[in-house]
Design an enzyme around this catalytic site. Structure first.
Site, PDB file in Angstrom:
ATOM      1  N   CYS A   1     -20.732  -8.980   3.263  1.00 33.04           N
ATOM      2  CA  CYS A   1     -20.889  -9.454   4.752  1.00 33.04           C
ATOM      3  C   CYS A   1     -19.611  -9.845   5.240  1.00 33.04           C
ATOM      4  O   CYS A   1     -19.850 -10.713   6.263  1.00 33.04           O
ATOM      5  CB  CYS A   1     -22.147 -10.691   4.998  1.00 33.04           C
ATOM      6  SG  CYS A   1     -23.564  -9.982   4.337  1.00 33.04           S
TER       7      CYS A   1
ATOM      8  N   THR B   1       0.688  -1.334   0.013  1.00 30.06           N
ATOM      9  CA  THR B   1       0.001  -0.055  -0.103  1.00 30.06           C
ATOM     10  C   THR B   1       1.074   1.321   0.010  1.00 30.06           C
ATOM     11  O   THR B   1       0.469   2.134  -0.648  1.00 30.06           O
ATOM     12  CB  THR B   1      -0.861  -0.132   1.270  1.00 30.06           C
ATOM     13  OG1 THR B   1      -1.866  -1.207   1.187  1.00 30.06           O
ATOM     14  CG2 THR B   1      -1.690   1.353   1.400  1.00 30.06           C
TER      15      THR B   1
END
Lengths: 438, 438
Positions: free
Chosen positions: B308, B70
């Site tokens: 979810c 990242t």
């Protein structure tokens, strides 16, 4: 080889190594995942966070790990400055903060107040009190200075800040391994490599209630390194009381002996309020890089804040803020497992090494004639060596002018005058005037 | 336990572990220091940089290490965007980039063009060509998608960018362990944890000639982790040709078998242009978190891009951009040392696990009466389950309206229609209209 640069990095503490190895197998998965490997990693991360919180003196949910101490400072300062932008954009730092803090301050768009330090490197609590304003978003103060070891009055400054409703960020990189930082600080940062943990792990504690808006929320992910950092922090703090007294005695020994055994030397930093492991001195007529190189050859790894290291071409901002000599600067920072015999051997070797460098450099300098010394284009410590030679050739009361464009001269020529007793008349541009007084 | 989430993180490769241990003793000092310990660390760092450069296909001085993949993306994108700010501030990304790229794009002040993907997750080269403008500072394209494994036409897009004089940043996180990225890319990023190196090490390559102005120049400092990352990258690339064929056959086996053995399933991603280790499918009438939990109980660690999971409450932006079902989404990403028997066992177990979750969820739903289904406040996949039950109770040709405020419904109701053959009439706000066709 004696490694005396623990303030830069320390060899891995045995507990860190052990924790690192143990967690390589357990801690490779993503702790955010729900499956077994992820949960196992989460358990390790939670335990590391608890250990670090315990060592810092805060709650586990106030701790986050970063990829370095520098990064902890960046995220910590940035998070408060953004979080409190409605209050204002005024930032307070001391003049002797670590470069990570000062770089953030330089890049910050708002107004910055730099609190000066005394000749021994410490800030005055009253100076912080005076700097605080209604629009102050953040104040920063290191727990101890990384170059000279001076301990700052963090607890008192924190109290002043608390009363003003301004959060205080404490860069505790140099002291956290020796113990908790007392007082009502708001944000605290640390660096694992300074306490014997792995390089590339920082810790950031942000007390609840501090308005904090970090620009990125992803936590650093090298879990084995984090586990090693936390375990070793706890271990070194547990040994700290005993080790601190022993190491402090050794740096005290260096402070005393160097002042006596090396001519034209200035031992800098506060003689009392100091961290156990750091002692710093500067030697006239010597350049830092050559001195480091000769000490390396003699078996000692030390550091230098003088202008001639490989890292930087400007003199240390810390020595500059203190107004002390930067020439021939040596920082000795002892590791915890240092033996007294190593320190004694260093003290035996040092005077000869300094004398050798001085002889070599002095021999290269032709004694200047007349009252103007042209040192333009010459790097430290040549201008000061030429000045010292020139002043002998003029009568007492006469003024010698040194032309020097090395930035370090601005610090070192006045410091030379103070150490030798000659009168520093002043500077105009790159022309420095010195009156012979004896 | 079978760990099938290698695209998130991999267990440490034996070569990485070996390199890490070997460099703990040699690589703890600051490689910027002049003394022996520093020089020893410098030698290790230089060797790691050469190994990484060799594996990436660039020059050693074009490589820098960061604290994560990242971070490599952040520094890489930021450095080019700032370095080329005089050209303009237009940025191009694909709609299915990793969140690290998309977060940077969101935070970027300039205009951003998001290049769409087809139903199989790939971009069209022509779409990049059309997006390029005179003021385009940077284009970004992943080498392969992290959720569905689709390989992007990087070489062709790089050529189009090169012709337009626009640098292309390639996020190669998912493919670098399998080999070099071909083509005239300008900036490339990678993440060691994806190829079996330690977590918390990223690599950033910036080709000479690219205008690059990183905001911070300090390189990440965990040298043992860097050494381990570089050594393991070279090792996995050396094994890649043999392993790629073997692993690709196994994911191919999953693609084929799941489509047959699990009813109401959609296998997503490009069947041909794909990385060896990733296969993704979505199951109607199942929620991702429960499915993951049941698979974990059955001994399989997989991931999910559905709405979810614990990480996020919105459906995967990748599946959304592809326009495919996100309900009951499972990503299987096989590690290199996976055994065929593990995959076969997964294929045996999966149909029963999916059926079990469906039965449980279906049993909790009371069949709705009439043509309006009120699923407001209900989380996926309940709205779709209610829709499936309601449609059976209306005559062919009638329209059922589902009221659903779960964000995932916007993706999953049309996908359900496409999979079941019913007609998706459209949506007004949170009201979805579906016509029974059979």
């Amino acid at each position: 080889m004696s490694y005396f640069d623990a303030a830069s990095a320390s060899p891995l503490h045995p507990v860190a190594r052990q924790a690192l190895l143990a967690s390589l197998d357990e801690g490779w998965a993503d702790p955010g995942k729900l499956y077994r490997e992820g949960r196992r990693a989460r358990v390790l991360l939670d335990a590391a966070r608890e250990a670090a919180a315990d060592a810092i003196g805060c709650r586990p949910d106030e701790v986050r790990f970063t990829s370095s101490g520098t990064r902890a400072v960046q995220v910590g300062m940035g998070g408060v400055l953004v979080g409190r932008r409605r209050v204002g954009s005024h930032l307070i730092v001391s003049a002797v903060e670590h470069s990570s803090v000062l770089h953030m301050a330089e890049g910050w768009g708002g107004e910055v107040t730099s609190v000066p330090v005394g000749r021994e490197g410490g800030v005055a609590v009253s100076a912080y009190a005076e700097a605080l304003r209604a629009d102050t978003a953040l104040a920063c103060l290191q727990s101890a200075n990384h170059e000279v070891g001076t301990v700052q009055p963090v607890e008192e400054v924190a109290e002043v800040c608390r009363a003003a409703g301004v959060p205080l960020l404490v860069d505790a990189a140099q002291s956290l391994g020796w113990g908790k930082v007392d007082g009502a600080w708001s944000v605290l940062t640390g660096s694992a490599r300074k306490w014997g943990g792995p390089a590339g792990v920082g810790v950031l504690a942000v007390r609840k209630g501090v308005r904090f808006a970090p620009r990125e929320d992803e936590e650093f992910g090298n879990l084995p390194a984090i586990v090693a950092a936390a375990a070793s922090l706890r271990a070194v703090q547990a040994e700290a009381a005993v080790e601190a007294a022993r190491v402090r005695e050794l740096t005290g020994r260096i402070r005393e002996r160097v002042a006596v055994s090396v001519p034209d030397v200035e031992v800098v930093g506060d003689p009392e309020r100091r961290v156990p492991g750091i002692v710093t001195f500067s030697c006239l007529y010597v350049d830092g890089e050559t001195l480091l190189h000769e000490l390396d050859r003699a078996g000692f790894a030390v550091s230098s804040g003088s202008s001639c290291t490989s890292d930087t071409l400007t003199p240390s901002h810390v020595l500059k803020a203190m107004g002390v000599l930067s020439e021939g600067n040596v920082r000795v920072s002892l590791p915890r497992d240092v033996e007294a015999a190593e320190v004694d051997r260093f003290l035996e070797v040092l005077p000869g090494v300094v004398a050798g460098v001085r002889e070599k450099l002095g021999g290269e300098v032709t004694p200047p004639q007349g009252t103007t010394v042209d040192s333009l284009g010459k790097r430290c410590p040549i201008p000061v060596i030429e000045l010292a030679k020139a002043i002998k050739n003029v009568p007492v009361g006469a003024v010698v002018t040194v032309l020097a464009d090395d930035e370090a001269a601005r610090l070192d020529i006045p410091a030379w005058c103070e150490m030798t007793g000659h009168e520093y008349v002043g500077a105009e541009g790159t022309a420095y005037s010195i009156r012979r007084t004896r």
